[in-house]
Design a protein around this motif. Structure first.
Motif, PDB file in Angstrom:
ATOM      1  N   ASP A   1     -16.290 -70.784  76.029  1.00 49.01           N
ATOM      2  CA  ASP A   1     -15.241 -70.484  77.007  1.00 49.01           C
ATOM      3  C   ASP A   1     -15.777 -69.861  78.285  1.00 49.01           C
ATOM      4  N   PHE A   2     -17.074 -69.586  78.313  1.00 43.97           N
ATOM      5  CA  PHE A   2     -17.662 -68.796  79.390  1.00 43.97           C
ATOM      6  C   PHE A   2     -17.488 -69.481  80.744  1.00 43.97           C
ATOM      7  N   ILE A   3     -17.888 -70.728  80.842  1.00 46.13           N
ATOM      8  CA  ILE A   3     -17.838 -71.443  82.121  1.00 46.13           C
ATOM      9  C   ILE A   3     -16.543 -72.248  82.163  1.00 46.13           C
ATOM     10  N   THR A   4     -15.494 -71.600  82.645  1.00 46.07           N
ATOM     11  CA  THR A   4     -14.190 -72.248  82.718  1.00 46.07           C
ATOM     12  C   THR A   4     -14.139 -73.182  83.932  1.00 46.07           C
ATOM     13  N   PRO A   5     -13.256 -74.187  83.899  1.00 46.23           N
ATOM     14  CA  PRO A   5     -13.108 -75.071  85.074  1.00 46.23           C
ATOM     15  C   PRO A   5     -12.766 -74.294  86.340  1.00 46.23           C
ATOM     16  N   LYS A   6     -11.954 -73.250  86.207  1.00 43.65           N
ATOM     17  CA  LYS A   6     -11.589 -72.460  87.382  1.00 43.65           C
ATOM     18  C   LYS A   6     -12.808 -71.752  87.961  1.00 43.65           C
ATOM     19  N   LEU A   7     -13.629 -71.165  87.094  1.00 46.81           N
ATOM     20  CA  LEU A   7     -14.843 -70.498  87.573  1.00 46.81           C
ATOM     21  C   LEU A   7     -15.766 -71.502  88.257  1.00 46.81           C
ATOM     22  N   GLU A   8     -15.886 -72.683  87.673  1.00 46.10           N
ATOM     23  CA  GLU A   8     -16.728 -73.726  88.262  1.00 46.10           C
ATOM     24  C   GLU A   8     -16.259 -74.053  89.677  1.00 46.10           C
ATOM     25  N   ARG A   9     -14.950 -74.200  89.851  1.00 46.61           N
ATOM     26  CA  ARG A   9     -14.413 -74.539  91.171  1.00 46.61           C
ATOM     27  C   ARG A   9     -14.622 -73.402  92.168  1.00 46.61           C
ATOM     28  N   VAL A  10     -14.332 -72.172  91.726  1.00 47.30           N
ATOM     29  CA  VAL A  10     -14.416 -71.024  92.635  1.00 47.30           C
ATOM     30  C   VAL A  10     -15.844 -70.815  93.116  1.00 47.30           C
ATOM     31  N   GLN A  11     -16.796 -70.815  92.179  1.00 40.03           N
ATOM     32  CA  GLN A  11     -18.174 -70.528  92.584  1.00 40.03           C
ATOM     33  C   GLN A  11     -18.757 -71.642  93.443  1.00 40.03           C
ATOM     34  N   THR A  12     -18.345 -72.874  93.194  1.00 35.70           N
ATOM     35  CA  THR A  12     -18.803 -73.982  94.042  1.00 35.70           C
ATOM     36  C   THR A  12     -18.270 -73.829  95.465  1.00 35.70           C
ATOM     37  N   ARG A  13     -17.007 -73.453  95.582  1.00 35.76           N
ATOM     38  CA  ARG A  13     -16.391 -73.272  96.897  1.00 35.76           C
ATOM     39  C   ARG A  13     -17.080 -72.150  97.669  1.00 35.76           C
ATOM     40  N   VAL A  14     -17.404 -71.046  96.989  1.00 34.89           N
ATOM     41  CA  VAL A  14     -18.054 -69.916  97.646  1.00 34.89           C
ATOM     42  C   VAL A  14     -19.443 -70.297  98.137  1.00 34.89           C
ATOM     43  N   ARG A  15     -20.181 -71.013  97.316  1.00 38.24           N
ATOM     44  CA  ARG A  15     -21.528 -71.434  97.722  1.00 38.24           C
ATOM     45  C   ARG A  15     -21.465 -72.336  98.957  1.00 38.24           C
ATOM     46  N   GLU A  16     -20.515 -73.271  98.955  1.00 38.20           N
ATOM     47  CA  GLU A  16     -20.422 -74.212 100.067  1.00 38.20           C
ATOM     48  C   GLU A  16     -19.859 -73.543 101.315  1.00 38.20           C
ATOM     49  N   ARG A  17     -18.844 -72.696 101.158  1.00 36.25           N
ATOM     50  CA  ARG A  17     -18.188 -72.074 102.304  1.00 36.25           C
ATOM     51  C   ARG A  17     -19.066 -71.030 102.988  1.00 36.25           C
ATOM     52  N   ASP A  18     -19.702 -70.165 102.192  1.00 34.64           N
ATOM     53  CA  ASP A  18     -20.453 -69.032 102.751  1.00 34.64           C
ATOM     54  C   ASP A  18     -21.958 -69.208 102.701  1.00 34.64           C
ATOM     55  N   GLY A  19     -22.418 -70.317 102.143  1.00 35.66           N
ATOM     56  CA  GLY A  19     -23.863 -70.528 102.079  1.00 35.66           C
ATOM     57  C   GLY A  19     -24.568 -69.553 101.163  1.00 35.66           C
ATOM     58  N   VAL A  20     -23.888 -69.129 100.099  1.00 37.97           N
ATOM     59  CA  VAL A  20     -24.475 -68.174  99.150  1.00 37.97           C
ATOM     60  C   VAL A  20     -25.474 -68.888  98.257  1.00 37.97           C
ATOM     61  N   THR A  21     -26.648 -68.323  98.128  1.00 39.21           N
ATOM     62  CA  THR A  21     -27.688 -68.865  97.247  1.00 39.21           C
ATOM     63  C   THR A  21     -28.079 -67.807  96.224  1.00 39.21           C
ATOM     64  N   ILE A  22     -28.726 -68.241  95.160  1.00 37.23           N
ATOM     65  CA  ILE A  22     -29.144 -67.340  94.075  1.00 37.23           C
ATOM     66  C   ILE A  22     -30.660 -67.288  94.012  1.00 37.23           C
ATOM     67  N   ARG A  23     -31.171 -66.082  93.888  1.00 35.48           N
ATOM     68  CA  ARG A  23     -32.616 -65.873  93.721  1.00 35.48           C
ATOM     69  C   ARG A  23     -32.862 -65.035  92.482  1.00 35.48           C
ATOM     70  N   THR A  24     -33.884 -65.405  91.726  1.00 32.79           N
ATOM     71  CA  THR A  24     -34.286 -64.631  90.554  1.00 32.79           C
ATOM     72  C   THR A  24     -35.224 -63.509  90.978  1.00 32.79           C
ATOM     73  N   ALA A  25     -35.114 -62.363  90.324  1.00 35.85           N
ATOM     74  CA  ALA A  25     -35.948 -61.205  90.665  1.00 35.85           C
ATOM     75  C   ALA A  25     -37.421 -61.498  90.441  1.00 35.85           C
ATOM     76  N   ASP A  26     -38.255 -60.823  91.219  1.00 34.79           N
ATOM     77  CA  ASP A  26     -39.707 -60.905  91.058  1.00 34.79           C
ATOM     78  C   ASP A  26     -40.166 -59.771  90.142  1.00 34.79           C
ATOM     79  N   PHE A  27     -40.783 -60.110  89.027  1.00 34.74           N
ATOM     80  CA  PHE A  27     -41.329 -59.088  88.131  1.00 34.74           C
ATOM     81  C   PHE A  27     -42.805 -58.829  88.425  1.00 34.74           C
ATOM     82  N   LYS A  28     -43.465 -59.778  89.066  1.00 37.70           N
ATOM     83  CA  LYS A  28     -44.879 -59.625  89.425  1.00 37.70           C
ATOM     84  C   LYS A  28     -45.054 -60.171  90.828  1.00 37.70           C
TER      85      LYS A  28
END
Length: 378
Positions: free
Chosen positions: A179-206
């Protein structure tokens, strides 16, 4: 037999204070034994930077020389400066199921705090809201997730009978993989990425310098994002580095992520594997045993915990949190095969975070409670 209450004054006393939990929980299949070395480090007033702005007294209750309960009385000066309070705290509370033990312990903490000018007592916190907080009052049929508290059902009755009343509930949500990735969450996060140009970066441990830069970024966002939150106290640089050094030993790099806009970090999320699934078998609490179980039992870990999520104030309510939740959820489920995860803790009246947890298909499956009592003013 009469009950005696005495403060911890020696290394032997401290060892008794830490090990007191074993006879209380040894028959409880859901209890996860603490790692003794970690408890010592948390309580060490020379190593733990929390005590640079806090005072603490530890008490042990004994009957006929045998330890039957414990408590800590804590004054967090940074909390009182932040909130304009004269509030003391209690924590590390453990007791047999007797008011004849619990009440003198709570009274000892209350008296110690009152003597130092405090007008109220809140808890349990071990030793602060940035560590372990709250008494478990609902959800006893499952072991605790990493860095969450656990206690017998009867503790709430002991505490309430002393005159402490619930002041705030903290929720833990269970997020099943299906149930974690609901259709609504999929739509919302896609819209935010496209609208605001939000990208995801993984932390640097080394290397270490890159890791330290990311820790400083997390600290900066955390201390800005959580300012309006009830009971929140900014962590000092030393406290943040102290916590980060420990978390680095158990964190999965995939679960420490940043949301960025135009190259600037505007939010972060920290998830952890629930190592309690391996540590529950470390019945002696030894460091070597813990290390072996974590090494050999890694495949046993099938759930995680979303510990902290923060978004800069100017980017809140714009869906950045949905991107972070989506990303960390897909990494836990698809990347690591987790059956689900816990989002905790969330204040009962934090509408935005509760709504987000429900958006993920989550349900409240554990409730923790903070208690408070007003004391006579001096």
């Amino acid at each position: 037999m009469p009950i005696t209450i005495s403060p911890v004054r020696s290394k032997r006393d401290l060892d008794t204070f830490i090990r007191l939990v074993w006879p209380l929980y040894k028959r409880d299949p859901n209890w996860v034994p603490p790692v003794i070395a970690d408890r010592r480090k948390l309580l060490d007033r020379t190593r733990n930077p929390f005590y640079q702005h806090a005072e603490m007294e530890l008490f042990i209750a004994r009957r006929d020389g045998e330890p039957v309960g414990r408590i800590a009385a804590i004054i967090n000066r940074n909390h009182n400066e932040e909130h304009g309070d004269r509030l003391g705290f209690f924590g590390f509370f453990e007791s047999v199921n007797e008011t004849a033990v619990a009440h003198p312990l709570l009274a000892a903490a209350e008296s110690w705090l009152a003597e130092r000018g405090m007008t109220g007592m809140r808890g349990p916190v071990n030793p602060s809201m940035n560590d372990e907080a709250g008494l478990l009052v609902e959800g006893f049929d499952d072991p605790p997730n990493i860095l969450m508290t656990y206690n017998p059902k009867y503790y709430s009755a002991l505490i309430e009978s002393f005159g402490l009343t619930g002041v705030k509930d903290l929720y833990a949500y269970w997020l099943p993989a299906g149930d974690f990735i609901t259709p609504k969450l999929e739509r919302v996060q896609t819209r935010v990425r496209e609208r605001d140009g939000v990208t995801i970066r993984t932390a640097d441990f080394k290397p270490k310098s890159a890791f330290q830069r990311d820790i400083e970024t997390i600290r900066s966002i955390y201390n800005q994002a959580w300012i309006p939150t009830w009971g929140f106290v900014k962590m000092t640089d030393a406290e943040f580095n102290f916590a980060a050094a420990d978390l680095r030993q158990i964190a999965e790099r995939d679960f420490v992520i940043f949301a960025e806009k135009d190259g600037r970090a505007v939010g972060f999320a920290l998830g952890l594997p629930d190592i309690n699934q391996a540590l529950i078998d470390n019945r002696g609490g030894g460091m070597i045993g813990a290390g072996l179980r974590l090494l050999l039992g890694k495949k046993k870990i099938k759930r995680g915990r979303i510990v902290i999520l923060g978004v800069l104030p100017e980017f809140q309510r714009r869906g950045v949190d949905s991107v972070l939740y989506y990303e960390i959820g897909t990494r836990m489920v698809n990347g690591h095969g987790y059956v689900g995860g816990e989002a905790s803790w969330i204040l009962e009246d934090n509408e935005m975070m509760n709504r987000a947890a429900k958006l993920l298909g989550g349900r409240v499956y554990k409730t923790y409670r903070l208690y408070e009592k007003t004391m006579n003013k001096n």
